[in-house]
Structures are given as structure tokens and as C-alpha cells.
Design a protein around this motif. Structure first.
Motif, PDB file in Angstrom:
ATOM      1  N   ILE A  25       0.855  -1.180   0.000  1.00 42.86           N
ATOM      2  CA  ILE A  25       0.000   0.000   0.000  1.00 42.86           C
ATOM      3  C   ILE A  25       0.895   1.235   0.000  1.00 42.86           C
ATOM      4  N   ILE A  26       0.644   2.161  -0.936  1.00 40.29           N
ATOM      5  CA  ILE A  26       1.449   3.379  -0.984  1.00 40.29           C
ATOM      6  C   ILE A  26       0.545   4.599  -0.986  1.00 40.29           C
ATOM      7  N   ASP A  27       1.088   5.716  -0.532  1.00 41.91           N
ATOM      8  CA  ASP A  27       0.345   6.965  -0.451  1.00 41.91           C
ATOM      9  C   ASP A  27       0.836   7.897  -1.550  1.00 41.91           C
ATOM     10  N   PHE A  28      -0.047   8.242  -2.489  1.00 42.69           N
ATOM     11  CA  PHE A  28       0.344   9.104  -3.586  1.00 42.69           C
ATOM     12  C   PHE A  28       0.174  10.596  -3.259  1.00 42.69           C
ATOM     13  N   ASN A  29      -0.237  10.898  -2.043  1.00 42.52           N
ATOM     14  CA  ASN A  29      -0.322  12.291  -1.624  1.00 42.52           C
ATOM     15  C   ASN A  29       1.061  12.771  -1.201  1.00 42.52           C
ATOM     16  N   LEU A  30       1.954  12.857  -2.204  1.00 41.43           N
ATOM     17  CA  LEU A  30       3.327  13.243  -1.929  1.00 41.43           C
ATOM     18  C   LEU A  30       3.384  14.691  -1.480  1.00 41.43           C
ATOM     19  N   GLN A  31       4.167  14.950  -0.446  1.00 40.72           N
ATOM     20  CA  GLN A  31       4.262  16.285   0.103  1.00 40.72           C
ATOM     21  C   GLN A  31       5.631  16.862  -0.195  1.00 40.72           C
ATOM     22  N   SER A  32       5.640  18.126  -0.543  1.00 44.49           N
ATOM     23  CA  SER A  32       6.904  18.809  -0.771  1.00 44.49           C
ATOM     24  C   SER A  32       7.603  19.031   0.561  1.00 44.49           C
ATOM     25  N   PRO A  33       8.928  19.088   0.531  1.00 40.69           N
ATOM     26  CA  PRO A  33       9.649  19.357   1.774  1.00 40.69           C
ATOM     27  C   PRO A  33       9.183  20.673   2.390  1.00 40.69           C
ATOM     28  N   LYS A  34       8.979  20.660   3.700  1.00 43.52           N
ATOM     29  CA  LYS A  34       8.508  21.842   4.404  1.00 43.52           C
ATOM     30  C   LYS A  34       9.647  22.564   5.114  1.00 43.52           C
ATOM     31  N   ILE A  35      10.850  22.062   4.974  1.00 40.22           N
ATOM     32  CA  ILE A  35      12.003  22.647   5.641  1.00 40.22           C
ATOM     33  C   ILE A  35      12.882  23.324   4.592  1.00 40.22           C
ATOM     34  N   THR A  36      13.409  24.481   4.943  1.00 39.39           N
ATOM     35  CA  THR A  36      14.350  25.182   4.070  1.00 39.39           C
ATOM     36  C   THR A  36      15.725  25.142   4.711  1.00 39.39           C
ATOM     37  N   LEU A  37      16.716  24.744   3.917  1.00 41.17           N
ATOM     38  CA  LEU A  37      18.110  24.787   4.356  1.00 41.17           C
ATOM     39  C   LEU A  37      18.756  26.007   3.708  1.00 41.17           C
ATOM     40  N   TYR A  38      19.070  26.990   4.525  1.00 41.46           N
ATOM     41  CA  TYR A  38      19.793  28.166   4.051  1.00 41.46           C
ATOM     42  C   TYR A  38      21.286  27.913   4.233  1.00 41.46           C
ATOM     43  N   TYR A  39      22.031  28.048   3.152  1.00 41.14           N
ATOM     44  CA  TYR A  39      23.478  27.853   3.191  1.00 41.14           C
ATOM     45  C   TYR A  39      24.144  29.182   2.872  1.00 41.14           C
ATOM     46  N   ALA A  40      24.669  29.835   3.892  1.00 40.94           N
ATOM     47  CA  ALA A  40      25.346  31.114   3.720  1.00 40.94           C
ATOM     48  C   ALA A  40      26.822  30.844   3.460  1.00 40.94           C
ATOM     49  N   THR A  41      27.304  31.350   2.323  1.00 43.51           N
ATOM     50  CA  THR A  41      28.644  30.985   1.893  1.00 43.51           C
ATOM     51  C   THR A  41      29.247  32.100   1.055  1.00 43.51           C
ATOM     52  N   ASP A  42      30.417  31.862   0.515  1.00 40.10           N
ATOM     53  CA  ASP A  42      31.105  32.801  -0.360  1.00 40.10           C
ATOM     54  C   ASP A  42      32.047  31.987  -1.241  1.00 40.10           C
ATOM     55  N   PRO A  43      32.234  32.380  -2.502  1.00 38.19           N
ATOM     56  CA  PRO A  43      33.092  31.596  -3.401  1.00 38.19           C
ATOM     57  C   PRO A  43      34.525  31.425  -2.915  1.00 38.19           C
ATOM     58  N   ILE A  44      35.045  32.351  -2.096  1.00 36.02           N
ATOM     59  CA  ILE A  44      36.430  32.227  -1.640  1.00 36.02           C
ATOM     60  C   ILE A  44      36.519  31.852  -0.160  1.00 36.02           C
ATOM     61  N   CYS A  45      35.452  31.296   0.388  1.00 35.93           N
ATOM     62  CA  CYS A  45      35.468  30.844   1.791  1.00 35.93           C
ATOM     63  C   CYS A  45      36.157  29.482   1.871  1.00 35.93           C
ATOM     64  N   SER A  46      37.353  29.443   2.480  1.00 41.26           N
ATOM     65  CA  SER A  46      38.129  28.198   2.543  1.00 41.26           C
ATOM     66  C   SER A  46      37.450  27.134   3.395  1.00 41.26           C
ATOM     67  N   HIS A  47      36.795  27.538   4.470  1.00 42.26           N
ATOM     68  CA  HIS A  47      36.122  26.552   5.324  1.00 42.26           C
ATOM     69  C   HIS A  47      34.878  25.990   4.632  1.00 42.26           C
ATOM     70  N   CYS A  48      34.300  26.736   3.711  1.00 44.14           N
ATOM     71  CA  CYS A  48      33.185  26.218   2.905  1.00 44.14           C
ATOM     72  C   CYS A  48      33.693  25.125   1.963  1.00 44.14           C
ATOM     73  N   TRP A  49      34.876  25.343   1.395  1.00 50.08           N
ATOM     74  CA  TRP A  49      35.499  24.326   0.546  1.00 50.08           C
ATOM     75  C   TRP A  49      35.786  23.072   1.363  1.00 50.08           C
ATOM     76  N   ALA A  50      36.251  23.254   2.592  1.00 48.18           N
ATOM     77  CA  ALA A  50      36.532  22.120   3.467  1.00 48.18           C
ATOM     78  C   ALA A  50      35.257  21.354   3.813  1.00 48.18           C
ATOM     79  N   LEU A  51      34.119  22.045   3.828  1.00 48.55           N
ATOM     80  CA  LEU A  51      32.840  21.424   4.184  1.00 48.55           C
ATOM     81  C   LEU A  51      32.226  20.626   3.038  1.00 48.55           C
ATOM     82  N   GLU A  52      32.687  20.829   1.813  1.00 51.12           N
ATOM     83  CA  GLU A  52      32.054  20.208   0.638  1.00 51.12           C
ATOM     84  C   GLU A  52      31.762  18.710   0.796  1.00 51.12           C
TER      85      GLU A  52
END
Length: 303
Positions: A25-52
Motif C-alpha cells: 500500500i502506498i500513499d500518492f499524496n506526496l508532500q513537498s519538503p517543508k524545511i528550508t536549508l539556508y546555506y550562507a557561503t562565499d566563493p572564496i570561503c576556505s572553510h566552505c570548501w573544506a565542508l564540501e
């Protein structure tokens, strides 16, 4: 042959006995994600590169629970009046040693010598390119960000320069001259300022910052490059329940034409030791479809 439960697997393409239940039995009432992940970053952030490696695994395994919204934070507007006292940075050449330390600690390869001979004057130009691509070609902006980071951290290219940015945008299949020209307009800076405003409202004070917010506007903020467990724990808190990890896709799906993955990323994604990396790749990839190269003391695989 007993063919009562034969099937062709959508992901692997292999046909044979299936492990699906005969009836469920499956439920076709698929729900969109209700959570937003905000990722604050910068192209030259070295710790962001380390987090990849960790962030990519988190999104691959738990992305079904949230929508990702990447925010450009504006790490370096210019060197006029800029100083990062906590990291001993007062001039461009000071960044080289800081980047070297982050690279050694994280094992995400970082050269950094450009800060001594061809320093980046501002992180705003690549940030504006990101916003223009996001605005015109949604879905391609993160491909640009990844290649911009590979260029600046590992291959020591100045992503504050027009030519470098044009080459990167061309490499992801878009018109580099046109997009970089658009990124120099005031409208592109307006888009960037909107990100700065959002980051301010979210209380962002440094990068990387991950903020998970649920539909009740309650959330958690995780500052700095953390472990996978920290992000999973944060997700569980805003989801108000246990979350289930999806399987990480096969390596052959992640290594598409032109893409590269560094040894550290493969180790984190598939829970393997660095000494087993090459043998693991050999079992996962078709012979002749990839090559393993070395840069800055680390291995990486390219299709």
C-alpha cells in the motif's frame, strides 16, 4: 527460471529477480519538503570548501526533507579597510598561510599562492555571476560555484578576474561573455544585496553557516564546518522526528563528464579509508571511463 518476481532495476539497469514486495500500500499524496536549508557561503570561503564532502553527503542522503537555498554572503568587498584579526589576516599575502592550513587539515586541496602573486581583490564578481546564473538559468548556479571553487582553491586561478569567470561559465555550457557582462551591471549587484539582506535577517556572522527552518519558522543555526552528525541532529530537531537516510548514489552517477571528485570526498561519501580509494574506484567505475590524477599531494578522479 522462476520469473514470478523478475524486474529491471531503474537505477542499475540490471534485470533479474526483484526484491520488491509483491503488493504494498502506498500513499500518492506526496508532500513537498517543508524545511528550508539556508546555506550562507562565499566563493572564496576556505572553510566552505573544506565542508564540501560532508555537506554534499548530507544533501544526497537527506535532501528529501528540505529545499536548499544558497546565499552569497559577501566575504570580501575589497581590501580597503579589511582585516580578519582572528586569523591574522591584514593583507592579501596573509591569506596564503591560512588557506594552506585549512587545506592540510581538511585534505580538500588548497594551493593559495595566488594571494602572494595575483591576489583576489573582491569576492563580489564571482558572487554576482552566481546570482545572474541563478536568476536566468536556475539549476546551473551550483555547478558554477563548484567549478569556481575548484579553480581558485586547487588550481590557483583568480576567480575575481573576468577571463577566469568567462572560462568557467563557458565550461558549464553557458555564454561566459554574456553572463559575466550581465554580472557587471547594477541589477546583478541588486540581486547580491538581496542575499546580504537575507543573511543579515538570519543572523549570519560567518561562513559557512547552515540554517534549517521548518514551516513553523522554528529552526537551528549551525556555524562552521561540522560533522555529518551535527547536520543530521539539526534536521531531526526541526523535523520533530526521526529522519531516514537515502543511499548515496553509485560513484558512476556522481562522476559525470568533466566532473571531478577528490579523495576526501569519496572517502566521506562512501565511508572508506584513503588507502582503499583507488581500489574502490576500480570496482565502481568502468575501466577506461575515468582517470586518477594527483594535485597538491591528494588524488582525484575525473571522468
Amino acid at each position: 527460471m522462476n520469473n514470478s518476481n523478475m524486474m529491471c532495476d531503474l537505477k542499475t539497469g540490471v534485470c533479474g529477480p526483484g526484491d520488491e514486495e509483491q503488493m504494498e500500500i502506498i500513499d500518492f499524496n506526496l508532500q513537498s519538503p517543508k524545511i528550508t536549508l539556508y546555506y550562507a557561503t562565499d566563493p572564496i570561503c576556505s572553510h566552505c570548501w573544506a565542508l564540501e564532502p560532508v555537506l554534499n553527503r548530507f544533501i544526497l542522503q537527506y535532501g528529501q526533507y528540505f529545499n536548499v537555498k544558497t546565499i552569497m554572503g559577501g566575504l570580501l568587498s575589497s581590501w580597503h579597510g579589511f582585516a580578519d584579526v582572528s586569523n591574522g589576516i591584514q593583507q592579501p599575502s596573509d591569506v596564503a598561510e591560512h588557506w594552506r592550513e585549512v587545506g592540510l587539515h581538511s585534505r580538500m586541496p588548497i594551493d593559495g599562492s595566488l594571494w602572494k602573486n595575483n591576489p583576489i581583490l573582491s569576492s563580489y564578481p564571482p558572487s554576482r555571476v552566481y546570482k545572474v546564473i541563478q536568476n536566468i538559468y536556475p539549476g546551473k548556479e551550483n555547478e558554477f560555484l563548484r567549478q569556481a571553487r575548484e579553480a581558485v582553491f586547487t588550481f590557483n586561478q583568480n576567480i575575481g578576474e573576468k577571463k577566469t569567470l568567462v572560462d568557467i561559465v563557458n565550461n558549464i555550457g553557458l555564454n561566459g561573455e554574456e553572463i559575466v557582462a550581465n554580472a557587471a551591471l547594477g541589477s546583478a549587484q541588486d540581486l547580491l544585496e538581496q542575499d546580504f539582506e537575507l543573511a543579515g535577517r538570519l543572523g549570519v556572522r560567518g561562513f559557512p553557516t547552515i540554517i534549517l527552518v521548518n514551516e513553523e519558522n522554528k529552526g537551528v543555526k549551525i556555524v562552521g564546518a561540522r560533522s555529518l552528525e551535527a547536520y543530521v541532529d539539526g534536521l531531526q530537531q526541526v523535523y520533530n522526528g526521526d529522519v531516514k537516510a537515502e543511499n548515496v548514489p553509485p560513484l558512476s552517477e556522481l562522476i559525470k563528464e568533466g566532473n571531478i571528485l577528490f579523495s576526501k570526498e569519496i572517502e566521506v561519501l562512501y565511508d572508506i579509508e584513503s588507502s582503499d580509494m583507488e581500489s574502490f574506484i576500480a570496482t565502481e567505475m568502468i575501466e577506461g571511463s575515468y582517470s586518477i590524477k594527483r594535485v597538491l599531494g591528494e588524488s582525484y578522479v575525473v571522468s
